[in-house]
Design an enzyme around this catalytic site. Structure first.
Site, PDB file in Angstrom:
ATOM      1  N   GLY A 482       0.789  -1.214   0.000  1.00 49.47           N
ATOM      2  CA  GLY A 482       0.000   0.000   0.000  1.00 49.47           C
ATOM      3  C   GLY A 482       0.820   1.262   0.000  1.00 49.47           C
ATOM      4  O   GLY A 482       0.416   2.285  -0.533  1.00 49.47           O
ATOM      5  N   ALA A 523      10.039  -1.190   9.193  1.00 53.42           N
ATOM      6  CA  ALA A 523      10.996  -0.184   9.649  1.00 53.42           C
ATOM      7  C   ALA A 523      11.100   1.040   8.739  1.00 53.42           C
ATOM      8  O   ALA A 523      12.086   1.759   8.801  1.00 53.42           O
ATOM      9  CB  ALA A 523      12.391  -0.827   9.829  1.00 53.42           C
ATOM     10  N   SER A 524      10.126   1.280   7.900  1.00 52.82           N
ATOM     11  CA  SER A 524      10.178   2.432   6.981  1.00 52.82           C
ATOM     12  C   SER A 524      11.513   2.469   6.241  1.00 52.82           C
ATOM     13  O   SER A 524      12.082   3.529   6.015  1.00 52.82           O
ATOM     14  CB  SER A 524       9.988   3.749   7.740  1.00 52.82           C
ATOM     15  OG  SER A 524       8.826   3.716   8.514  1.00 52.82           O
ATOM     16  N   GLN A 526      12.139   0.739   3.197  1.00 51.36           N
ATOM     17  CA  GLN A 526      12.163   0.167   1.867  1.00 51.36           C
ATOM     18  C   GLN A 526      12.459   1.178   0.759  1.00 51.36           C
ATOM     19  O   GLN A 526      13.260   0.902  -0.116  1.00 51.36           O
ATOM     20  CB  GLN A 526      10.847  -0.569   1.604  1.00 51.36           C
ATOM     21  CG  GLN A 526      11.022  -1.766   0.697  1.00 51.36           C
ATOM     22  CD  GLN A 526      11.850  -2.889   1.321  1.00 51.36           C
ATOM     23  OE1 GLN A 526      11.525  -3.382   2.384  1.00 51.36           O
ATOM     24  NE2 GLN A 526      12.924  -3.276   0.676  1.00 51.36           N
ATOM     25  N   ALA A 728      16.383  10.883   0.136  1.00 53.76           N
ATOM     26  CA  ALA A 728      15.144  10.515   0.835  1.00 53.76           C
ATOM     27  C   ALA A 728      15.427   9.714   2.101  1.00 53.76           C
ATOM     28  O   ALA A 728      16.408   8.992   2.198  1.00 53.76           O
ATOM     29  CB  ALA A 728      14.252   9.702  -0.088  1.00 53.76           C
ATOM     30  N   GLY A 730      13.008   7.510   5.433  1.00 59.30           N
ATOM     31  CA  GLY A 730      11.745   6.799   5.656  1.00 59.30           C
ATOM     32  C   GLY A 730      10.672   7.674   6.267  1.00 59.30           C
ATOM     33  O   GLY A 730      10.961   8.616   6.999  1.00 59.30           O
ATOM     34  N   GLU A 733       6.008   4.892   8.809  1.00 58.02           N
ATOM     35  CA  GLU A 733       5.483   4.677  10.156  1.00 58.02           C
ATOM     36  C   GLU A 733       5.282   5.980  10.919  1.00 58.02           C
ATOM     37  O   GLU A 733       4.420   6.071  11.791  1.00 58.02           O
ATOM     38  CB  GLU A 733       6.470   3.820  10.962  1.00 58.02           C
ATOM     39  CG  GLU A 733       6.671   2.440  10.398  1.00 58.02           C
ATOM     40  CD  GLU A 733       7.859   1.773  11.061  1.00 58.02           C
ATOM     41  OE1 GLU A 733       7.628   0.936  11.941  1.00 58.02           O
ATOM     42  OE2 GLU A 733       9.006   2.093  10.713  1.00 58.02           O
TER      43      GLU A 733
END
Ligand SMILES: Cc1cc2nc3c(=O)[nH]c(=O)nc-3n(C[C@H](O)[C@H](O)[C@H](O)COP(=O)(O)OP(=O)(O)OC[C@H]3O[C@@H](n4cnc5c(N)ncnc54)[C@H](O)[C@@H]3O)c2cc1C
Ligand code: FES
Ligand code: FES
Lengths: 797, 182, 285
Positions: A482, A523-524, A526, A728, A730, A733
């Site tokens: 998502g 864990a944000s 990716q 960038a 993460g 979360e």
């Protein structure tokens, strides 16, 4: 360099057409020939010894093809602490603990078969609360804790219910506390909640006649599923193949393994048959995983200027029956216990406690919403007691470049600017201390910080290759459940190779036999890890394309550039479309050079160091921090206690916005999920039976369309992360972390009551208001003056 | 007990033999392989099973297949035709109103029903009409925007289904100037 | 669900009754929004479902000879709440109906189903109680009518005899034109069962006006707070606070997941006072 075309633009989801048409297949949508259905026999006791399991009658029942139970599968598994078997062997530890399972031709036959499994239990005293769990002489949930295999950086205490304990010792806490001009102490609590992904957990498995295991599952981490299945069943990684199709939400609840071992255990019993284990919504609530509960005690000592000098944090985590990811949440909460603030002297203890509740695990934020619920209210509490504006108080104590975290890590220049986030959201909701006030209407703010909580060597890799028409295929094994990973992957690839994003196809439903390795989508991490790997692979692709084109055009590769789907030679104005290069270039005389262009690359975070086992000091314990803040505006119905969140404004320093539409979606989604845990969600376990009493969507409410604040705003600061892809970092979360605390702070601002225990229900607010008004009446009565009109004053601790 | 029923699904007549206890949702998903309609709760609470039954939006998990005998059913698969997207589908993409996508088919079906009854819904009207559709991912904001944008497009006569944008841009149509050395 | 479960969809009431008398373990089926979830969790296990939705006579909303309105048992709630006569004459019923579930649920759910299920939290029941509605029922012993005031006998229990079929709910002409509101607290704003529901209504254009106060989710069944109504009729809106006390006395809430008994009782008081105040505000625009 050509101008950016893909990154930073609101590119539509690359998986969007499939999803809006109904074409996208999720695990339960897949068709398997002669599929067997499963019913799981689950413990009705929160804590009991298993004296015997008899499956003979079940095995003979109509339609039943396989029965599996405890002692046949004695191997332990667990992502960090191996404390769980496929089925309970000698003891059950929560209501819902799987004891056996039955596979049959129809769901009805499976259920009928399961009803014939006979289990003898000897009930044991259960524990539900952490305080009970750490008390001397408490019954042990895991008497064998000392014998379990565990990674070196998790510290269970044999002979107790403590599955991990992380200590932070920074500076001289005791001394600083003595020197503080004021000291404040508060206790805050967070109950267990459930993720409620719209798609419940489901796994399908087959063991073929050659012994190869194949699994299709709704999961966040195909390779970790494979790895842990191998541990469960003593298999070689070479003989297990895991597919993850589209996933209907996970939020951490589909990290690691869940139903997969049950499916494989049954599949081993009926080789050649596909076996599907699916929980219904009821079981989803208590038999998969939940978020851990927390009891947090905070002590804050401040100097005369309002700077926090001494900070103590004592966290007791209600981990439930198994350690799962929970033990690492305990750790992450420990090394993040200072939140977005600089505390010079810290005494922190983060302690995970086993109980006989549902299994605690990862949930969007990985412990951070829970600790921020406590810390961000404490900061507000202290500010109010000192008479300092809560925004100013936060700015005074905020972390930033050159300042040290609780582990002693001094933040670099690229660390991200929480101060800017605070100022932006405060301005957006109008938190000026001189603002006009309306009764029972208030504003509150909370900050957030989180780092990826993962092993130091958690890696991602990608493969990039071309199809004949120069369609660029990007193979990843991060899961897009998502958040938009497939789309940002396409954007990075398109940007790096200067091809239209429409020509990129991201193969985002991995198959561990064919897809490149990725640790886990948690864990944000990716966008950051996959993004970096893609940029590296693109570099190699570029090199190959340029080399072939250089030969074709007879110019040095250094004079060539990728330009809009071609390799171009600016000096001569000549160019070759990629379609003529990607499979090799053929000269007019027929001889060909080059070859199918492809590359693989990986990314592993660099320079991470372990924490000191006694003090947790470390110069670089985590890869990166993402900071942010939210401010909210609420109105309170004085008579009913109902709190209406009118507006939420969020701001995060994300380094670089890769896709504005997706990042807004992450932000709004996180805020509303935070509103859920903030105002309505709690999985209630009956402490006499151990049963979850609100395990349905009728009884456990999550926010609906009509609960969403009228105004949501999302802003971003872009301080590039040095090792982030195009800067960038993460964000997935973080958007959920500060919302409940910000609401609580706004509630206090509105009417002077503070709710210490999540969720902030109307009834709790009503009680607190009544309590406060009673107190005011009594004080007024004692002073012989009429009761003052209710206004923001006084806290109810 | 098994019964034979005939119903029209997305314009095609289907005959099926079903157990009385089988829901319309099961028939669509298992029997007819129309898996765009999802099962999120099986208790009428989430809306991911939404279909149109004789034009009305209903939770297919609360309808028995036998009750739909003789009825006309439209699922999400019936909204796009010949690879052309319904304006609502287009708007969901354009407004980033899709995340995991599990709620999306149900959302879009509910929204189709809403826009037929109310071609110009206010933000509140959208929220009310769709409050039986849960989404855990998006926070709903972009879905509201998508539905209202689709309403505007339909009012402006842009109701004709559109092709999915990705399919338009084939790699072969790259804007390149090819010049190859002799 | 059991594999011997049967389903019949008769087209006449007589046939439906006959089917039910053949199979005493059967259940009538309307929208199924209560019945199907109850069957799934094992709370109900009928042997046959007698679906009433194909009986034309039950699908009508029509005026009665004396100017009342009869709402057929099989009319979906969505059609009730949008019906012009309901909106014009019994707007409070439309308001209560619109709080049941969500829009798609109301395409299936019915008034008759809502009251036959007899949940203490039945949202439409408060309006039907307030309007002195009459339930039309038929069984092998013939047709009869039951006043709403005697319809509920306990949580999940009604005065219907086994096998008796509700044909319609009749709103009397004398209850037309009540003004007021249905105030409802729930844990979330969208689709949720009521924690407390309070209807406060007042007849329009009568002197002195009649008052109606009906409560949901605060007693074993939906109830009227008659003493509170009488007080308001005697002393007018200035007695709102005392009426609220009487309404609180009338209720007997329990503590459950949605709220404590104490909170519910207190909220009855708050909402009655608000409801009366809103009447005043509506009356003086
Ligand atoms: C997601 C969800 C949300 C809900 N929200 C609400 C809410 O907010 N407020 C509320 O009040 N309710 C709510 N409900 C409950 C339910 O929708 C209502 O009670 C509805 O009105 C029931 O009507 P039905 O036609 O579906 O009844 P059915 O389920 O068909 O029948 C209900 C009962 O009545 C019996 N019965 C049916 N017809 C007859 C007849 N003619 N004569 C005698 N007995 C008969 C049936 O055998 C059954 O026992 C909700 C339900 C769901 C699933
Ligand atoms: S599956 Fe039907 S409403 Fe959830
Ligand atoms: S997009 Fe995931 S539930 Fe809505």
């Amino acid at each position: 360099m050509s101008a950016p075309r893909a990154v930073g633009r609101e590119v539509e989801r690359v998986d969007g057409v499939e999803k809006v048409t109904g074409a996208a297949r999720y695990t339960a949508d897949l068709k398997f020939p002669r599929l067997l259905h499963v019913a799981v026999v689950r413990s009705p006791h929160p804590h009991a010894r298993v004296l015997g399991v008899r499956t003979e009658r079940a095995a003979r029942a109509a339609g039943v093809r396989a029965v599996a139970s405890g002692r046949d599968f004695p191997l332990h598994t667990g992502i960090y602490l191996k404390d769980q078997t496929v089925f309970a062997t000698d003891r059950v530890r929560f209501v819902g603990d799987p004891v056996a399972a039955v596979a049959a031709e129809t769901p009805e036959e499976a259920a009928a078969g399961a009803a014939l499994v006979e289990v003898d239990y000897e009930p044991l005293r259960p524990i539900f609360d952490v305080e009970e769990g750490i008390a001397d002489g408490a019954p042990l949930v895991h008497p064998d804790l000392g014998r379990y295999e565990v990674v070196p950086w998790i510290q269970p205490k044999a002979g107790t219910n403590v599955c991990n304990h992380l200590k932070i010792r920074k500076g001289d806490y005791e001394g600083a506390l003595r020197r503080s001009s004021r000291v404040f102490e508060n206790v805050f609590r967070v109950p267990q909640v459930q993720h409620v992904p719209l798609e419940p957990h489901v796994s399908v498995a087959r063991v073929d006649l050659a012994g190869k295991v194949e699994v299709h599952t709704s999961a966040q981490s195909p390779f970790t599923v494979r790895h842990l299945l191998c541990a469960c069943f003593g298999l070689s990684h070479g003989d297990v193949r895991v597919h993850v199709p589209y996933v209907g939400g996970g939020f951490g609840g589909k990290a690691g393994i869940n139903l997969e071992p049950i499916a494989v255990a049954l599949a081993k019993r009926c080789p050649g048959r596909w076996v599907r284990v699916m929980v219904d919504r009821h079981e989803e609530f208590f038999a998969t995983v939940v978020r851990q509960g927390l009891t947090a005690t905070l002590v804050t000592g401040v100097d005369r200027h309002g700077k926090v000098q001494a900070q103590k944090m004592h966290y007791l985590w209600n981990c439930g029956a198994y350690g799962g990811y929970g033990v690492n949440i305990v750790r992450a909460a420990g090394y993040t216990c200072g939140g977005a603030y600089e505390f010079p002297n810290v005494w922190g203890d983060s302690i995970g406690v086993y109980t006989n509740r549902p299994v605690g695990s990862a949930y969007r934020g990985f412990g951070m919403q829970e600790i921020h619920w406590a810390l961000e209210q404490q900061m507000d509490f202290v500010a109010c007691e000192l008479g300092i504006d809560p925004v100013e108080f936060r700015l005074l104590n905020a972390l930033g470049a050159g300042k040290a975290t609780v582990t002693g890590q001094v933040l670099d220049e690229d660390a991200g600017r929480v101060d800017l986030c605070i100022r932006k959201v405060a301005a957006e909701v109008g938190m000026d201390p001189a603002r006009q006030r309306r009764p029972y209407s208030g504003k509150g703010i909370a900050c957030a910080v989180k780092a990826p909580a993962m092993p130091n060597d958690a890696a991602s890799s990608v493969v990039m290759k071309f199809a004949e028409d120069a369609t660029l295929e990007v193979l990843i094994s991060g899961i897009d459940y998502g958040q938009g990973l497939m789309t940002v992957a396409a954007q990075f690839a398109a940007e790096a190779l200067d091809v239209p994003v429409e020509t990129v196809r991201v193969r985002g439903c991995p198959d561990t036999d064919l897809s490149p390795y990725d640790w886990q989508t948690v864990a944000s991490r990716q966008t950051w890890a996959t993004g970096n790997a893609i940029l590296r692979a693109a570099e190699e692709i570029r090199r190959q394309l340029l080399a072939t084109a250089a030969e074709a055009l007879g110019v040095p590769p250094g004079e060539l550039a990728l330009a809009r789907g071609t390799v171009a030679h600016a000096a001569s104005g000549r160019s070759i479309p990629l379609a003529r290069l990607v499979m090799g270039y053929q000269f007019p005389d027929g001889h060909a050079i080059g070859g199918p262009v492809s590359a693989s690359a990986s990314y592993l975070p660099e320079g991470l160091l372990f924490l000191d086992p006694e003090t947790s000091q470390s110069a670089k314990p985590v890869a990166k921090w993402t900071f942010g803040a939210q401010a909210v505006e609420v109105s309170v119905d004085r008579e009913t206690g109902q709190v209406t969140v009118e507006k939420v404004s969020a701001c995060y320093d994300v380094g670089h916005v890769i896709n504005p539409g997706l990042i807004r979606g992450q932000t709004y989604g996180g805020i509303v999920q935070g509103l859920g845990t903030g105002t309505m969600e709690e999985l209630i376990v009956d402490t006499t039976t151990g049963r979850a009493v609100n395990a349905s969507l009728m009884d456990y409410k999550i926010p609906s369309f009509e609960d969403v604040p009228a105004v949501l705003t999302a802003e971003f600061v872009e301080t590039p992360q040095r090792d982030g892809p195009m800067g960038a970092r993460g964000i997935g979360e973080h958007t959920m972390i500060p919302t409940p605390a910000a609401i609580a702070n706004a509630l206090f601002d509105a009417c002077g009551v503070r709710i210490h225990d999540l969720p902030i229900t109307a009834e709790k607010v009503w009680r607190a208001l009544r309590e406060k008004e009673r107190g005011e009446r009594e004080r007024a009565g004692a002073a012989g003056v009429p009761a003052a009109a209710p206004a923001a004053s006084g806290a109810i601790a | 007990m098994r019964k034979t029923i005939t119903l029209e699904v997305n314009g095609a007549s289907e005959t099926a033999e079903v157990e009385v206890g089988t829901t319309l949702l099961r028939l669509l998903r298992d029997g007819l392989d129309l898996t765009g309609t999802k099962e999120g709760c099986n208790e009428g609470e989430c809306g991911s099973c939404m279909v149109l039954l004789d034009g009305r939006p209903v939770n297919a998990c609360l309808v028995l297949a036998v009750e739909a005998d003789g009825a006309r059913v439209t699922t999400v698969e019936g909204l796009s035709r010949d690879g052309l997207l319904h304006p609502l589908q287009r708007a969901f993409l354009a407004h980033a109103a899709v995340q995991c996508g599990f709620c999306t088919p149900g959302m879009i079906v509910s929204a189709v029903a809403l826009l037929r009854d109310d071609p110009d819904p206010s933000e509140d009207a959208v929220r009310r009409a769709l409050s039986g559709n849960l989404c855990r991912c998006t926070g709903y904001r972009q879905i509201v925007d998508a539905v209202r944008a689709a309403a505007a497009a339909l009012r402006a006569g842009e109701g004709a289904p559109e092709p999915p944008r990705r399919a338009e841009t084939r790699p072969t149509a790259l804007p390149v100037r090819e010049e190859v050395p002799a | 669900m059991p594999s011997d479960l049967d389903y019949r969809s008769p087209s006449t009431v007589d046939h439906a009754l006959a089917l039910m008398s053949e199979a005493p373990g059967g259940a009538f089926l309307l929208g199924g929004t209560d019945l199907l979830p109850q069957m799934r969790t094992g709370r109900r296990a009928p042997s046959v479902l007698v679906d009433l939705k194909r009986i034309a006579e039950l699908r009508e909303i029509r005026e009665t000879a004396d100017g009342g309105l009869s709402i057929g048992a099989a009319v979906p709630l969505a059609d009730v709440e949008t019906h012009p006569l309901v909106r014009a004459r019994y707007a409070l019923l439309a308001e209560c109906v619109s709080t049941v579930g969500a829009w798609p649920l109301r395409q299936r759910a019915t008034l008759a189903g809502n009251i036959c299920n007899a949940s203490p939290a039945a949202d439409t029941a408060v309006a039907l109680l307030a309007f002195d509605a009459v339930v039309g029922a038929v069984s092998s012993e013939g047709r009869r009518t039951l006043p709403m005031s005697r319809f509920f006998t306990g949580p999940g229990r009604t005065a219907l005899r086994p096998g008796e079929l509700v044909t319609d709910v009749v709103l009397p002409a004398t209850s037309r034109g009540f003004a007021g509101s249905y105030l409802r607290l729930s844990r979330r704003k969208g689709m949720d069962l009521a924690t407390v529901g309070v209807l406060v209504g007042r007849s329009d254009g009568e002197l002195p006006p009649r008052y109606r106060i009906a409560l949901a989710a605060v007693a074993p069944t939906p109830i009227r707070a008659v003493a509170a109504e009488e007080l308001l009729e005697a002393r007018g809106p200035k007695a709102a606070a005392e009426a609220a006390e009487l309404a609180m006395d009338a209720c007997a809430p329990i503590t459950d997941l949605r709220g404590s008994a104490e909170y519910r009782r207190e909220m009855v008081g708050v909402l009655v006072r608000r409801g009366v105040a809103m009447l005043e505000r509506k009356a003086r625009p």
